[in-house]
Design an enzyme around this catalytic site. Sequence first.
Site, PDB file in Angstrom:
ATOM      1  N   HIS A  64      -2.896   7.542   6.956  1.00  0.00           N
ATOM      2  CA  HIS A  64      -2.237   8.217   6.486  1.00  0.00           C
ATOM      3  C   HIS A  64      -2.554   9.947   6.268  1.00  0.00           C
ATOM      4  O   HIS A  64      -2.374  10.702   5.719  1.00  0.00           O
ATOM      5  CB  HIS A  64      -1.465   7.621   5.085  1.00  0.00           C
ATOM      6  N   HIS A  91      -5.052   1.360   7.865  1.00  0.00           N
ATOM      7  CA  HIS A  91      -3.145   1.753   7.491  1.00  0.00           C
ATOM      8  C   HIS A  91      -3.603   3.033   6.476  1.00  0.00           C
ATOM      9  O   HIS A  91      -2.586   3.592   6.700  1.00  0.00           O
ATOM     10  CB  HIS A  91      -2.432   0.113   7.173  1.00  0.00           C
ATOM     11  N   GLU A  92      -3.533   2.637   5.456  1.00  0.00           N
ATOM     12  CA  GLU A  92      -3.165   4.099   4.364  1.00  0.00           C
ATOM     13  C   GLU A  92      -4.533   4.915   4.304  1.00  0.00           C
ATOM     14  O   GLU A  92      -3.884   5.918   4.437  1.00  0.00           O
ATOM     15  CB  GLU A  92      -3.868   2.972   3.019  1.00  0.00           C
ATOM     16  N   LEU A 149       6.030   2.144   4.688  1.00  0.00           N
ATOM     17  CA  LEU A 149       7.783   1.993   2.929  1.00  0.00           C
ATOM     18  C   LEU A 149       7.761   3.636   4.383  1.00  0.00           C
ATOM     19  O   LEU A 149       8.543   4.276   3.814  1.00  0.00           O
ATOM     20  CB  LEU A 149       7.265   2.370   1.990  1.00  0.00           C
ATOM     21  N   GLY A 157       0.901  -1.104   0.119  1.00  0.00           N
ATOM     22  CA  GLY A 157       0.159   0.183   0.020  1.00  0.00           C
ATOM     23  C   GLY A 157       1.134   1.394   0.049  1.00  0.00           C
ATOM     24  O   GLY A 157       1.751   0.776   0.664  1.00  0.00           O
TER      25      GLY A 157
HETATM   26 NI    NI Z   1       2.041   3.285   5.636  1.00  0.00          NI
END
Ligand code: NI
Length: 173
Positions: free
Chosen positions: A140, A136-137, A95, A46
């Site tokens: 963000h 999770h995304e 990432l 992701g």
């Molecule tokens: Ni992340």
Amino acid sequence: MSLKRIIIHPDPRLKKACEQVDGISPALRKLATDMLETMYDAPGIGLAAPQVGVLERFFVMDVAGKESAPEPRVLINPRISWVSEDVNVHEEGCLSIPGVYEDVTRPAMVRVQFKDIDGNNHEEEFEDIAATCVQHEMDHLDGKLFVDYLSGIKRRMITAKMKKLKKEWAREE
Ligand code: NI
């Protein structure tokens, strides 16, 4: 296609709430394609727009796994309409926080409304790793990182490690 530079924590751009996407322009399509390429190259499952410095509410993902054919997805203006009471613990990574993996507890299933890259509206349920990835995304897009779920001391250690890593990388350039 071109690879994007992924922003590493800590960075103010990773702490901001993102803006709704207004319309799906050719520039947005190009960016989504570049983000998918960047995600596969990393590799990751992701990648959210703020991680490449774009403070807009969309992300790309592919949770198909190495053994299966790729299933690239783009979720635009996602909104959670339901979460399960059941929770799951998954080891998460990011990432923007390379090399760090920690268990995070989240709802096991979520229902999400979103637009795809062709502008079609969807409402879809996600479970298991896809549910973790989507949440999770989406975090963000609200300036939240998975380390924000950890204890203060753990988070500070991870942040210090990332600062050190960024210094090392800056020296190598
Ligand atoms: Ni992340």
